[in-house]
Structure formats: structure tokens, C-alpha cells
Design an enzyme around this catalytic site. Structure first.
Site, PDB file in Angstrom:
ATOM      1  N   ASP A  18       0.736  -1.171  -0.070  1.00 48.96           N
ATOM      2  CA  ASP A  18       0.050   0.109  -0.034  1.00 48.96           C
ATOM      3  C   ASP A  18       0.881   1.277  -0.093  1.00 48.96           C
ATOM      4  O   ASP A  18       2.107   0.972   0.115  1.00 48.96           O
ATOM      5  CB  ASP A  18      -1.017   0.111   1.149  1.00 48.96           C
TER       6      ASP A  18
ATOM      7  N   TYR B  97       2.959   4.595   0.708  1.00 49.37           N
ATOM      8  CA  TYR B  97       3.891   5.041   1.926  1.00 49.37           C
ATOM      9  C   TYR B  97       2.600   6.062   2.755  1.00 49.37           C
ATOM     10  O   TYR B  97       2.014   6.537   2.189  1.00 49.37           O
ATOM     11  CB  TYR B  97       5.062   6.019   1.524  1.00 49.37           C
TER      12      TYR B  97
ATOM     13  N   PHE C 138       6.304   1.912  -4.434  1.00 46.68           N
ATOM     14  CA  PHE C 138       7.632   2.048  -3.824  1.00 46.68           C
ATOM     15  C   PHE C 138       8.163   3.223  -4.400  1.00 46.68           C
ATOM     16  O   PHE C 138       9.296   3.784  -3.807  1.00 46.68           O
ATOM     17  CB  PHE C 138       8.556   1.042  -4.485  1.00 46.68           C
TER      18      PHE C 138
ATOM     19  N   HIS D 187      10.687  -9.410   0.130  1.00 46.78           N
ATOM     20  CA  HIS D 187      10.348  -7.869   0.000  1.00 46.78           C
ATOM     21  C   HIS D 187      11.573  -6.903   0.318  1.00 46.78           C
ATOM     22  O   HIS D 187      12.418  -7.464   1.214  1.00 46.78           O
ATOM     23  CB  HIS D 187       9.358  -7.648   1.204  1.00 46.78           C
TER      24      HIS D 187
END
Length: 222
Positions: free
Chosen positions: A65, A67, A78, A186
């Protein structure tokens, strides 16, 4: 909300879109914006689709989701418009430098990737300030699953970079004969050490594309 989705994506999603009730996330996000600060800014929820038209998609990177701190999110997974890099993005840029030799940029915007055909899609498209994953379970997941399914239906080859368990769960139905699927931990500092760092995902993606007779992706950010 449907009218905010770029026309090319609406056409590509077709019946998948018509089967969804986007009124659920629309109402939820509208209520949240009245009571809280929500990211990305209103109107940027579908920025990933706007910057990477359906016909241009050559790769997909899935995030969780947006930031959740002020000034960071702008609608691309990202990516950030702040000078201070979030830790996950910092690890991605370090890996890009190690893998491909590109200089680590001073900013954190991944818009060049989006314009090179890399769909930077979060599985949940909004978040409340300071509350990671706060908008999960309110309808976005069904929509973003439809987006992934529509891309996976393209003749390909499409690269799917799936980092972390949540992204990998979205990729279980992808035809791995037709497409390139690269999975790994991740890039968060909590998990990057388990195999993201040093995994060379960008060069591996291009090697697989060229092996299949397709053009490599321009991963540069300059």
C-alpha cells in the site's frame, strides 16, 4: 470512481471491471478523507495506470500500500517524491546499482520506470496517515487483482517482479510459460537480507525477455 480510471484500462478490464463494486472503496476513501489525512493525494489513486497505459505494460512490480508518512506517496508503488528515501526504496536502488551499474539517484521518483512500461501497482491504493495497511480489506484488492489478471491475459512476455508474500499471492494464476515471473523477499530492511539483496532481479528480467526474443526493459532512472 470508474470514470477516473484511464479509458484504455477501462476497456482492457472490460467484464472484470463491470463485475466489481467500486462504490465500496470510493465511499470508504471519501469518508476517510473527511476525517483523516489520506495518501496519495486525491486524484492520484490511479496514477500508476495513468503513467503506464495498458498497451505499454512490459513489466509489473507489486507493492502493498502507499507510503503512510507525509509527502511520500504519489500513486506509484515504492516511488516517492521526497528527497529522503524510504528504506525499501533505498534497498531497491542499491540493488539496481549493484545489478545494472546505474548510479543511485538523489531523488526517489520511479516515474521513468512507469514511462518505460513498468506498472508500479500497489495492491491497496490508499492509506491513512501513519497507519500502514489501514485501507486493506475495503475493496481495493479486488480491483488490483483484476488489473493483474488483465495484464496476465496479454500475449506477453510480461515480467512480473513479485517481492514478498503478498505480491507472490497475486501471481499464483500467472501463466509462467507465457510470462516471466521473478519472486523474492520484500525489499524492506526486515526481509531484504533474506535474499533480495544480491538477487539481480533487473538483469534477470532482461535476460529472460531477450531469451524469448523480446526487447529488454530500460531500468535507468536518469
Amino acid at each position: 470512481m470508474i470514470e477516473s480510471i484511464p479509458r484504455g484500462w477501462r476497456e482492457a478490464l472490460g467484464d472484470r471491471l463491470r463485475s466489481l463494486d467500486l462504490g465500496v472503496p470510493k465511499k470508504y476513501v471519501a469518508d476517510e478523507r473527511q476525517r483523516h489525512e489520506v495518501y496519495p493525494p486525491a486524484g492520484k489513486e490511479f496514477e500508476a495506470l495513468r503513467l503506464t497505459p495498458f498497451e505499454s505494460v512490459r513489466a509489473v512490480i507489486l507493492g502493498q500500500d502507499p507510503y503512510h508518512e507525509p509527502g511520500q506517496a504519489h500513486g506509484l508503488a515504492f516511488s516517492t517524491v521526497r528527497e529522503k528515501l524510504p528504506p525499501s526504496l533505498n534497498n531497491i536502488l542499491k540493488e539496481l546499482h549493484s545489478d545494472c551499474g546505474y548510479a543511485i539517484t538523489s531523488g526517489g521518483s520511479l516515474e521513468p520506470w512507469a514511462k518505460h512500461g513498468v506498472l508500479l501497482l500497489n495492491t491497496v491504493l490508499t492509506v491513512r496517515r501513519g497507519k500502514a495497511n489501514s485501507h486493506a480489506g475495503h475493496g481495493w484488492e479486488q480491483f488490483t487483482s483484476a488489473v493483474v489478471d488483465a495484464v496476465a491475459a496479454k500475449p506477453g512476455p510480461i515480467v512480473f517482479l513479485l517481492w514478498g508474500d503478498q505480491a507472490q499471492s497475486k501471481g499464483r494464476a500467472i501463466d509462467r510459460e507465457r510470462h516471466v515471473v521473478i519472486e523474492g523477499p520484500h525489499p524492506s530492511p526486515l526481509s531484504a537480507w533474506r535474499g533480495f539483496s544480491g538477487s539481480k532481479p533487473f538483469s534477470k528480467a532482461n535476460a529472460e525477455l531477450m531469451r524469448r526474443g523480446a526487447e529488454p526493459i530500460d531500468w535507468s532512472l536518469g
